[in-house]
Design an enzyme around this catalytic site. Sequence first.
Site, PDB file in Angstrom:
ATOM      1  N   HIS A 189      70.982 -43.772 -20.301  1.00  0.00           N
ATOM      2  CA  HIS A 189      71.253 -44.765 -21.345  1.00  0.00           C
ATOM      3  C   HIS A 189      69.981 -45.506 -21.766  1.00  0.00           C
ATOM      4  CE1 HIS A 189      75.238 -44.874 -18.896  1.00  0.00           C
ATOM      5  NE2 HIS A 189      75.299 -43.915 -19.797  1.00  0.00           N
TER       6      HIS A 189
ATOM      7  N   HIS B 133      71.596 -37.157 -17.936  1.00  0.00           N
ATOM      8  CA  HIS B 133      72.269 -38.066 -18.869  1.00  0.00           C
ATOM      9  C   HIS B 133      71.837 -39.476 -18.519  1.00  0.00           C
ATOM     10  CE1 HIS B 133      75.047 -40.413 -21.124  1.00  0.00           C
ATOM     11  NE2 HIS B 133      75.641 -40.875 -20.026  1.00  0.00           N
TER      12      HIS B 133
ATOM     13  N   HIS C 136      75.372 -45.059 -27.021  1.00  0.00           N
ATOM     14  CA  HIS C 136      75.599 -44.779 -25.609  1.00  0.00           C
ATOM     15  C   HIS C 136      74.325 -44.320 -24.888  1.00  0.00           C
ATOM     16  CE1 HIS C 136      78.213 -42.160 -22.628  1.00  0.00           C
ATOM     17  NE2 HIS C 136      77.252 -42.806 -22.019  1.00  0.00           N
TER      18      HIS C 136
ATOM     19  N   GLU D 174      81.220 -39.275 -15.804  1.00  0.00           N
ATOM     20  CA  GLU D 174      80.689 -38.468 -16.902  1.00  0.00           C
ATOM     21  C   GLU D 174      80.074 -37.136 -16.436  1.00  0.00           C
ATOM     22  OE1 GLU D 174      79.516 -40.865 -20.603  1.00  0.00           O
ATOM     23  OE2 GLU D 174      78.328 -41.706 -18.977  1.00  0.00           O
TER      24      GLU D 174
HETATM   25 ZN   LIG Z   1      76.829 -42.518 -20.075  1.00  0.00          ZN
END
Ligand SMILES: [Zn+2]
Length: 253
Positions: free
Chosen positions: A98, A96, A167, A77
């Site tokens: 979760h 980023h 997500h 990602e």
């Molecule tokens: Zn992710």
Amino acid sequence: MPNIDTVIKDLIIANRILAKEEVVDAYGHVSMRHPDNPKHFFIARSLAPDLVERDDIVELGPDGQPVRDETRPLYLERFIHAAIYEARPDVQAVVHAHAEDILPFGIAKATPLRPVIHSGSFIGARVPVWDIADKFGDTDLLVRNMDHGRDLAQCLGSNNVALMRGHGFASAARSLIEVVRMSVYLPRNARALLHAKQLGGEIKYLRQGEIDARNRGYSPYSTETWRAWEYWATKAGCSHMLTKPDHAHGHKK
Ligand SMILES: [Zn+2]
């Protein structure tokens, strides 16, 4: 201008802090724009953030691909980072993750995630929710290419944080310290809001004037900001990697 060695040390510290504060676990990542070459950025190879060392940091180009020969696997990602740097010249660092506490707000439309506590003010007044299915239909929900990344960056717009439906989130800021701080307080703000909802009644979000007042008082290398960075770094076991700023009042290293 900070030298590259300092930048990379700070990036390792950021990885360890985000792991220690449970923003990331085996997954999730943080990156920093190259200070001398703004089209490039630094990020770890595919590895849990808590395990990142100096040799694990790689330099990626604007397409999210390595600029040197690299045989080790990279984060799938990484295009989240590449696309946000492309769309936002003001952004110097991206996270980023979760983190579980923010997930309900990307799933349920009834309650928007907005600042409710003073330390949550930095997430900004508006936190858009990006749904990969809107444009790409059925996927595995991962941001696997620049098309996915650009669609997310477009949804983020000029905001600091975008939730990713089912997500996680992406956050972007003017400095590494700022993006780490925002990403640590984002799940805490979400948790306070979830608990407040359980108590019932009207939810009092921070007022726009309060968010503005908090932002006016912010400086990435102020004594107050450094205090948190130093504390988190020490707690994460990497105080030896800290580079103290020359002045504790708003001057960059
Ligand atoms: Zn992710």
